[in-house]
Design a protein around this motif. Structure first.
Motif, mmCIF file in Angstrom:
data_model
loop_
_atom_site.group_PDB
_atom_site.id
_atom_site.type_symbol
_atom_site.label_atom_id
_atom_site.label_comp_id
_atom_site.label_asym_id
_atom_site.label_seq_id
_atom_site.Cartn_x
_atom_site.Cartn_y
_atom_site.Cartn_z
ATOM 1 N N TRP A 4 -0.686 -0.124 -10.643
ATOM 2 C CA TRP A 4 -1.369 0.246 -9.412
ATOM 3 C C TRP A 4 -2.714 -0.465 -9.319
ATOM 4 O O TRP A 4 -3.329 -0.790 -10.334
ATOM 5 C CB TRP A 4 -1.621 1.755 -9.372
ATOM 6 C CG TRP A 4 -0.380 2.586 -9.313
ATOM 7 C CD1 TRP A 4 0.486 2.863 -10.340
ATOM 8 C CD2 TRP A 4 0.125 3.269 -8.170
ATOM 9 N NE1 TRP A 4 1.495 3.665 -9.907
ATOM 10 C CE2 TRP A 4 1.301 3.943 -8.584
ATOM 11 C CE3 TRP A 4 -0.309 3.391 -6.846
ATOM 12 C CZ2 TRP A 4 2.047 4.717 -7.709
ATOM 13 C CZ3 TRP A 4 0.437 4.169 -5.974
ATOM 14 C CH2 TRP A 4 1.603 4.821 -6.402
ATOM 15 N N TYR B 202 0.868 -1.168 0.000
ATOM 16 C CA TYR B 202 0.000 0.000 0.000
ATOM 17 C C TYR B 202 0.909 1.223 0.000
ATOM 18 O O TYR B 202 1.890 1.282 0.740
ATOM 19 C CB TYR B 202 -0.901 0.007 1.227
ATOM 20 C CG TYR B 202 -2.023 -1.006 1.150
ATOM 21 C CD1 TYR B 202 -3.192 -0.702 0.457
ATOM 22 C CD2 TYR B 202 -1.902 -2.253 1.736
ATOM 23 C CE1 TYR B 202 -4.228 -1.637 0.362
ATOM 24 C CE2 TYR B 202 -2.926 -3.195 1.643
ATOM 25 C CZ TYR B 202 -4.082 -2.882 0.962
ATOM 26 O OH TYR B 202 -5.094 -3.798 0.868
ATOM 27 N N SER C 212 -6.418 0.242 -7.273
ATOM 28 C CA SER C 212 -7.298 1.005 -6.387
ATOM 29 C C SER C 212 -8.295 0.030 -5.778
ATOM 30 O O SER C 212 -8.886 -0.794 -6.488
ATOM 31 C CB SER C 212 -8.039 2.094 -7.178
ATOM 32 O OG SER C 212 -9.114 2.613 -6.419
ATOM 33 N N THR C 213 -8.504 0.119 -4.460
ATOM 34 C CA THR C 213 -9.430 -0.809 -3.804
ATOM 35 C C THR C 213 -10.866 -0.306 -3.777
ATOM 36 O O THR C 213 -11.786 -1.085 -3.525
ATOM 37 C CB THR C 213 -8.964 -1.091 -2.362
ATOM 38 O OG1 THR C 213 -8.833 0.143 -1.653
ATOM 39 C CG2 THR C 213 -7.617 -1.814 -2.373
ATOM 40 N N ASP C 214 -11.089 0.972 -4.036
ATOM 41 C CA ASP C 214 -12.454 1.503 -4.020
ATOM 42 C C ASP C 214 -12.580 2.631 -5.029
ATOM 43 O O ASP C 214 -12.225 3.769 -4.732
ATOM 44 C CB ASP C 214 -12.807 2.001 -2.617
ATOM 45 C CG ASP C 214 -14.282 2.434 -2.506
ATOM 46 O OD1 ASP C 214 -15.068 2.034 -3.394
ATOM 47 O OD2 ASP C 214 -14.609 3.157 -1.550
ATOM 48 N N SER D 236 -10.608 -4.486 -13.887
ATOM 49 C CA SER D 236 -11.463 -4.286 -12.723
ATOM 50 C C SER D 236 -11.886 -5.629 -12.172
ATOM 51 O O SER D 236 -11.743 -6.671 -12.825
ATOM 52 C CB SER D 236 -12.690 -3.453 -13.091
ATOM 53 O OG SER D 236 -13.478 -4.123 -14.063
#
Length: 481
Positions: free
Chosen positions: A61, A8, A63-65, A134
């Motif tokens: 990268w 992270y 992104s988690t949300d 995604s």
């Protein structure tokens, strides 16, 4: 960027003056008051994410949300400078993804492209593939990494791409291939030629042995030999090249005696190639492994003030922690490193970087390392050979003395060499150097006790100048027939 380097990431705001403090150079910032407390006390430094170009086929990268992946896939390194071991940046906070085609990182000014008056030059960089992916809510984010790796394999199989319309980008039918087998012959190790297993072998513009690591205008095409020493290099652009190679476990560079011309659609079989690494006499002693890296030497624990946890438990990335060069003076408080042949262990007793000693504030003083060894039967009229291979050098002069550390004139001086800055940039190697130093037998003691002194000079405000050794070997003269 790899299976073992994932984390992270901090936020860009964490580098602002009220949240972070620059360290010895502005790229490195210790996070004192980050937005997310889990990063407090860690160092943010883009150089900790560097990678050799031979391994730099995908990075990106997640992104988690929402759960989205952003990836850069580089199917071929043919257009990159400096060969397969050249290191490049990949990412830094932003989030920022970097596509580095040319840089001096881990190489220095030798990799700056220089032009003569009126010189014409053209080169195609890329294409690179930008991939968005995604995943459904609730899935493990790293499933996107696994998907991206599969996509990378698909894109590599498609190279060279068929869609570029430019005539400067050559299609598969306009390219050629070569194949062959590489042997290595070192008479001291084996009476016969040995298969060069896992060797790096490639084509680059005609030059000197090893010139590929400083070459910056043309294209390069590299592969690895298999367990039988065989290799195939495909999709080579038409042109004239030398074959270059280096073999793990042996010093020096191979270069083909003659050039090879690649034409569209050709299939050149070069047959058996033989690399004869430098060797004058039998090995008396050696330190390290000839692999163009300092990774086998002692890499200290990082200063707790600067430790990044994502690197702390990764034995292959210990060298990427910030500030390791400062650990030398703390480990050798009362004097410089002394290595005794037959007693010392290079994995524990040979510091990975020969750096200057910080004396006060920003001033540094020279350091002298000593190699202690015994010779019971010295050939006074013979010539001994010291093989000194460096994995990196940064604005350094390295001097060699034998049995007298205070003599004004060293037996050998490298002069000021290097600009790869690999020590400060957390690289375990930069550019490779090999020095072959003749030692007259009359300089050695017949009573058995001998010393070789390696002095890293360049005192003053030099940060953090130094060298990293790859391998050191002393050879005896050949006995008279």
């Amino acid at each position: 960027m790899s299976d073992d380097r994932q984390r992270y990431m901090p936020l860009p705001d964490d580098r602002l003056p009220n949240r972070g403090k620059p360290l010895a150079y502005p790229e490195a910032v210790i996070l004192e008051n980050p937005v997310e407390s889990e990063f407090r006390g860690e160092v943010d430094d883009k150089y900790q994410y560097s990678c050799e170009t031979q391994d730099l086929k995908i990075h990106g990268w997640i992104s988690t949300d929402p759960m989205v992946g952003f990836w850069q896939i580089t199917p071929s390194n043919e257009f990159r400078t400096g060969g397969p071991t050249k290191q490049e940046l990949t990412s830094h906070v932003g989030p920022i993804n970097l596509a580095m085609f040319i840089s001096t990182h881990y190489g220095g000014s030798d990799l700056v492209i220089k032009f003569e008056e009126g010189e014409k030059w053209k080169k195609v960089f890329g294409p690179v593939f930008m991939y968005l992916s995604s995943s459904s809510t609730g899935e493990e984010p790293r499933t996107l990494w696994n998907d991206a790796k599969n996509k990378m394999q698909d894109e590599v199989a498609k190279w060279p791409y068929s869609f570029p319309a430019s005539t400067d980008f050559h299609q598969a039918s306009e390219r050629g291939r070569i194949s062959g087998r590489l042997f290595v012959y070192d008479w001291f190790i084996a009476d016969e030629q040995m298969l060069a297993v896992g060797a790096s072998i490639g084509l680059g513009l005609p030059g000197d042995p090893g010139s590929w690591q400083r070459e910056n205008k043309g294209y390069q095409f590299w592969s690895k030999t298999d367990v039988e020493g065989c290799f195939v290099i495909e999709n080579i652009l038409a042109g004239t090249y030398n074959v270059y190679a280096w073999v793990h476990g042996f010093i020096g560079d191979y270069k083909s005696a003659s050039t090879i011309t690649i034409t569209p659609g050709c299939d050149v079989k070069v047959g058996d190639l033989v690399f004869k690494p430098p060797r004058d006499g039998p090995t008396l002693w050696e330190i390290g492994i000839p692999d163009r890296s300092a990774a086998e030497f002692y890499i200290p624990d990082s200063d707790p003030l600067y430790t990044n946890q994502f690197l702390a438990n990764d034995l292959n990335s210990r060298f990427r922690q910030y500030g390791l060069w400062e650990r030398y003076a703390r480990l050798h408080i009362d004097g410089d490193l002394v290595f005794t042949i037959g007693q010392s262990d290079y994995k524990k007793d040979w510091f990975f970087a020969h750096v200057n000693r910080k004396s006060y504030d920003i001033m540094y003083e020279k350091t002298t390392w000593a190699i202690k060894f015994e010779l019971n039967d010295v050939s006074k009229n013979g010539t001994y050979k010291l093989r000194l291979a460096l994995a990196s050098a940064q604005l350094s002069e390295l001097q060699v003395r034998v049995n007298d550390p205070n003599t004004d004139s060293p037996l050998f001086s490298s002069g000021i060499i290097g600009g790869d800055n690999a020590i400060a940039r957390h690289g375990i190697h930069g550019l490779y150097w090999l020095f072959n130093i003749s030692i007259p037998g009359k300089l050695l003691n017949s009573n058995g006790k001998n010393m070789i002194y390696l002095t890293k000079v360049n005192e003053g405000i030099i940060f953090p100048g130094g060298v990293m050794y790859d391998y050191i070997r002393l050879e005896a003269p050949l006995p008279c027939s």
